[in-house]
Write an enzyme that holds these catalytic residues in place. Structure first.
Site, PDB file in Angstrom:
ATOM      1  N   LYS A 125    -135.197  42.441  40.706  1.00 16.25           N
ATOM      2  CA  LYS A 125    -134.592  41.101  40.742  1.00 16.25           C
ATOM      3  C   LYS A 125    -134.926  40.351  39.459  1.00 16.25           C
ATOM      4  CE  LYS A 125    -138.595  39.359  43.276  1.00 16.25           C
ATOM      5  NZ  LYS A 125    -139.129  39.080  44.623  1.00 16.25           N
ATOM      6  N   TYR A 148    -149.025  19.105  17.240  1.00 14.22           N
ATOM      7  CA  TYR A 148    -148.713  17.867  17.969  1.00 14.22           C
ATOM      8  C   TYR A 148    -149.936  17.326  18.686  1.00 14.22           C
ATOM      9  CZ  TYR A 148    -143.767  18.737  17.163  1.00 14.22           C
ATOM     10  OH  TYR A 148    -142.543  18.949  16.580  1.00 14.22           O
TER      11      TYR A 148
END
Ligand SMILES: *Cc1c(COP(=O)(O)O)cnc(C)c1O
Length: 357
Positions: free
Chosen positions: A35, A253
């Protein structure tokens, strides 16, 4: 030159992992769970490496159709069943085995016009409390299905919520026995964790997923270290920049990391838009130039930064392994508060993929 990030899918590791599963599963048949685009590895690219399996289990019709169109003739199991009565026509056309977890699906099967009966997996809720009939409802559902001309072979199916725990299957097995008390049929219960650690759950068909891809169902790489399972995916990139920091200087950041001494750092062309976890903290393992080092500072969209102290020879263009044989995806996931499952499924479409034999 293209951006240097690449994911490599190792066909030999997939084949090898299936053989490890085969050993563990003894005489049980194997549904290889593919899946979510084969847990991010790419169904079209990998299914042939697993073609020694007895069946493929997945949940999108598109993926099932892809397998049939590419020539897979053996069984395909729809783990979530069908989502609307109209889909039964497609299940019929492509000969798909379906789980049945709700009464409306029994009614739809009763009313459908099929060219031949469909094999079904009746799903028992053994305590996960997602899909399936309560144990005391199973007898009734079973009888209704058994009486339908549209239903062929019937198997009892359940899914464990806590199979990675030593005692995690005790209560579910009690509930399954209750459900099955006057039903003699094949059973399919075991996910990867139960396939490895609870042989008494193997029965007729096991349903391993994550271990085929070489990661641990518990999220801890050590738990599968002795099995010989190998990572099926390597994510690599390159150093595209180098900086020398003075004590006190920040990185990335928010300056979430600051150098305490002079420090050489490398900028890697891999970020969260490639599927690397944005929550990976300073200290997440990375492998470069034969050495283990770690990330420093925030992961940005397209880049991450690593400490070059343990690997002074590194230069622009040096290869970096984000996960693979040297840095386990389970370890990157654990550092980031998630599991290997999520990282492999999240490999971004912009990352080029190559398949190695
Ligand atoms: C995903 C899934 C599996 C495989 O689980 P793993 O932990 O990856 O082995 C098995 N059965 C069902 C019903 C599933 O949804």
């Amino acid at each position: 030159m293209a951006r240097p990030i690449v994911a490599t899918i190792h066909s030999d590791a997939l084949r090898h992992n299936l053989s490890v599963v085969r050993q563990a599963a003894g005489r049980s048949h194997i549904w290889s769970v593919v899946k979510a685009n084969a847990y991010g590895h790419g169904l079209a690219r990998i299914w042939q490496s697993l073609s020694d399996t007895d069946g493929f289990a997945l949940l999108n019709l598109e993926e099932a159709i892809l397998l049939r169109e590419q020539g897979w003739k053996k069984p395909i199991l729809l783990l979530e069943g069908f989502f609307a009565p109209e889909e039964l026509e497609i299940l019929d056309r492509y000969r798909l085995t379906t789980s049945v977890h709700s009464n409306w699906q029994i009614q739809a099967l009763a009313q459908a016009r099929l060219s031949a009966p469909l094999d079904i997996y009746l799903k028992v809720n053994s305590g996960m409390n997602r899909l399936g009939f309560q144990p005391e409802q199973v007898h009734n559902a079973w009888q209704k299905l058994r009486n339908l001309d549209n239903v062929g072979e019937m198997t009892l199916m359940s899914h464990f919520a806590r199979a990675e725990e030593a005692q995690g299957i005790v209560e579910p097995l009690r509930r399954i026995e209750l459900a099955a008390k006057d039903i003699s049929s094949p059973r399919s219960l075991a996910n990867s964790a139960a396939t490895l650690w609870h042989p008494q759950t193997h029965h007729d068909w096991v349903r391993p997923g994550i271990i085929l891809y070489g990661a641990s169902p518990s999220g801890k790489w050590q738990d599968i270290a002795s099995t010989g399972l190998r990572p099926a995916m390597t994510l690599e990139s390159e150093i595209i920049g180098i900086q020398n920091l003075y004590p006190g200087e920040g990185v990335g950041y928010g300056h979430r990391y600051r150098a305490s001494d002079e420090q050489r750092i490398g900028v890697v062309a891999c970020g969260y838009a490639d599927g690397y976890p944005r929550h990976a903290p300073t200290g997440t393992p990375v492998y470069v130039d034969g050495a283990r080092t770690t990330t420093v500072g925030a992961i940005s969209m397209d880049m991450l930064v690593i400490d070059l102290t343990p690997c002074p020879e590194v230069h622009i263009g040096t290869r970096v392994e984000l996960w693979g044989d040297n840095v386990r995806i389970d370890d990157v996931a654990a550092a980031s508060g998630t599991v290997g499952y999520e990282l492999m499924c999240a490999l971004a479409p912009r990352v080029p993929v190559v398949v190695a034999d």
